[in-house]
Write a protein that holds these residues in place. Structure first.
Motif, PDB file in Angstrom:
ATOM      1  N   GLU A 150      38.865  47.308  37.902  1.00  0.00           N
ATOM      2  CA  GLU A 150      39.593  46.426  37.553  1.00  0.00           C
ATOM      3  C   GLU A 150      40.408  45.708  38.603  1.00  0.00           C
ATOM      4  N   GLN A 151      41.071  47.044  39.137  1.00  0.00           N
ATOM      5  CA  GLN A 151      42.011  46.442  40.251  1.00  0.00           C
ATOM      6  C   GLN A 151      41.222  45.878  41.386  1.00  0.00           C
ATOM      7  N   ARG A 152      40.237  46.689  41.894  1.00  0.00           N
ATOM      8  CA  ARG A 152      39.267  46.007  42.931  1.00  0.00           C
ATOM      9  C   ARG A 152      38.865  44.473  42.653  1.00  0.00           C
ATOM     10  N   GLN A 153      38.340  44.364  41.444  1.00  0.00           N
ATOM     11  CA  GLN A 153      38.243  42.834  41.073  1.00  0.00           C
ATOM     12  C   GLN A 153      39.407  41.966  41.177  1.00  0.00           C
ATOM     13  N   HIS A 154      40.364  42.338  41.106  1.00  0.00           N
ATOM     14  CA  HIS A 154      41.567  41.650  41.166  1.00  0.00           C
ATOM     15  C   HIS A 154      41.806  41.368  42.367  1.00  0.00           C
ATOM     16  N   PHE A 155      41.957  42.388  43.216  1.00  0.00           N
ATOM     17  CA  PHE A 155      42.046  42.306  44.814  1.00  0.00           C
ATOM     18  C   PHE A 155      40.966  41.240  45.400  1.00  0.00           C
ATOM     19  N   THR A 156      39.633  41.554  44.954  1.00  0.00           N
ATOM     20  CA  THR A 156      38.761  40.442  45.701  1.00  0.00           C
ATOM     21  C   THR A 156      38.831  39.274  45.278  1.00  0.00           C
ATOM     22  N   SER A 188      37.811  52.798  45.737  1.00  0.00           N
ATOM     23  CA  SER A 188      39.163  52.448  45.682  1.00  0.00           C
ATOM     24  C   SER A 188      39.455  50.982  45.967  1.00  0.00           C
ATOM     25  N   PRO A 189      40.555  50.271  45.281  1.00  0.00           N
ATOM     26  CA  PRO A 189      41.266  49.048  45.696  1.00  0.00           C
ATOM     27  C   PRO A 189      41.833  48.982  46.786  1.00  0.00           C
ATOM     28  N   PHE A 190      42.425  50.163  47.229  1.00  0.00           N
ATOM     29  CA  PHE A 190      43.386  50.222  48.179  1.00  0.00           C
ATOM     30  C   PHE A 190      42.980  50.820  49.592  1.00  0.00           C
ATOM     31  N   TYR A 191      41.786  51.148  49.721  1.00  0.00           N
ATOM     32  CA  TYR A 191      41.212  51.471  50.988  1.00  0.00           C
ATOM     33  C   TYR A 191      39.864  50.844  50.990  1.00  0.00           C
ATOM     34  N   ALA A 192      39.752  49.444  51.661  1.00  0.00           N
ATOM     35  CA  ALA A 192      38.752  48.709  51.309  1.00  0.00           C
ATOM     36  C   ALA A 192      38.625  47.604  52.185  1.00  0.00           C
TER      37      ALA A 192
END
Length: 362
Positions: free
Chosen positions: A264-270, A214-218
């Protein structure tokens, strides 16, 4: 809190000494029986008294037996059968002191096909299932330096077992043998994770769970190669995270639990977190309900305002150490000094020869 509890530790490595130190931190009297030469300093011996003894000699064995006569517990971390071969196994020791709690710290346990094999904390955590979900789907499961196996799955379980058995011995007069195996403790810790399967947080595969996809627990790398963590699971915390990042209303992030969108969300956060240094993100989100914290090295943690306020770390003799945990009545306790190996041999031997209490500090 543990004043009056007396522990004899047969020194080994890792979780056994940590358990004995933790008990000393909380007020127990601990005598560490060490091998080897005098003068060495081991941070895990803080708050203890240290004697040197060769357990392969009759004199060394008799020293241990005399020490346990008035002790509540003995702690040892040898491979199964070693203490028995030294004539210091549970039967011999409890014959000298029937109320003695005999604490045994091993990786694989006292019985089973692998009981006699060598290993370390990452091996025990791996076999127990505890290591499987540690990391990302693109990398091998990573070992946590001694904390997952030796400390969490080992030392803390031995501590709980010892205290439970000591309480029982004080009412029944009968000791017990505590078999604290890291493989058992590491497996027991999974009960919380297994409970998350019911709500869909965890699946049977790596890369399909909130903590590894998940992008929000990372954990994310920042522009200065520092790292930050997010844990914005609950909807209100997730909403605040999006607000802080200027993403509220962004169609890509409006459905938190659409797993198809997670890559996609995780890549954006990265990319987003890599655009600024760690200090920027700390200034933006630290102390808010976005569930955020920087990843700090121990020396950085010691200087963080929150841990400074709680006095979590301290320095003595130029050595960084942690204070006693947990706390009682909101009091900060500074643990005892770290002795040199064998520092108290003469004092304790003299007390034994004079038939005085070895637990009376000079």
């Amino acid at each position: 809190m543990l004043q009056g509890i007396k522990i004899v530790e047969i020194c080994g490595i890792g979780p056994g000494p940590f358990c004995a130190m933790h008990l000393a931190d909380l007020g127990a009297e601990v005598i560490a029986v060490e091998r080897g030469s005098e003068g060495r300093v081991n941070l895990l011996n803080r708050g203890k008294r240290s004697v040197i003894a060769d357990l392969k000699t009759a004199e060394g064995r008799e020293l241990v037996l005399r020490l346990i006569e008035d002790a509540d517990a003995l702690v040892e971390g040898m491979r199964p059968g070693v203490m028995e071969r030294l004539d210091l196994g549970p039967e011999v020791c409890q014959a000298r002191n029937p109320r003695l709690v005999y604490g045994r710290m091993t990786g694989w346990g006292q019985h089973g096909p692998m009981a006699s094999a060598a290993g370390h904390d990452n091996n025990y955590a791996a076999l127990s299932g505890a290591l499987f979900h540690n990391g990302t789907p693109d990398t091998p499961p990573s070992s946590l330096f001694a904390t997952l196996g030796d400390i969490a799955g080992g030392a803390l379980y031995l501590t709980i077992g010892l205290l439970s058995a000591i309480l029982n011995a004080r009412t029944t007069g009968k000791g017990a043998v505590v078999d604290a195996a890291i493989v058992d403790g590491s497996a027991h810790m999974l009960q919380l994770m297994l409970s998350t399967c019911n709500v869909g947080y965890t699946t049977g595969q790596r890369g399909q769970n909130i903590h590894d996809s998940s992008p929000f627990y990372a954990t994310y790398r920042c522009a200065d190669d520092g790292f930050i963590t997010l844990g914005s699971i609950e909807p209100q915390f997730y909403a605040l995270l999006l607000e802080k990042l200027g993403l509220q209303g962004d169609a890509r992030f409006t459905t938190q639990w659409d797993r198809k969108r997670w890559p996609e969300q995780r890549q954006h956060f990265t990319e987003l977190f890599a655009s600024r240094p760690r200090a920027f993100w700390c200034a933006l989100m630290e102390g808010t309900d976005a569930c955020f914290a920087p990843v700090l090295a121990p020396h950085e943690a010691a200087e963080h305002p929150h841990l400074v306020a709680r006095e979590t770390y301290f320095t003595r003799d130029d050595l960084l150490q942690t204070r006693v945990a947990p706390r009682f009545n909101n009091q900060v306790v500074t643990p005892g000094a770290v002795p040199q190996a064998g520092e108290h041999t003469a004092q304790i031997q003299a007390a034994l020869d004079a038939h005085a209490s070895v637990w009376q500090r000079a």
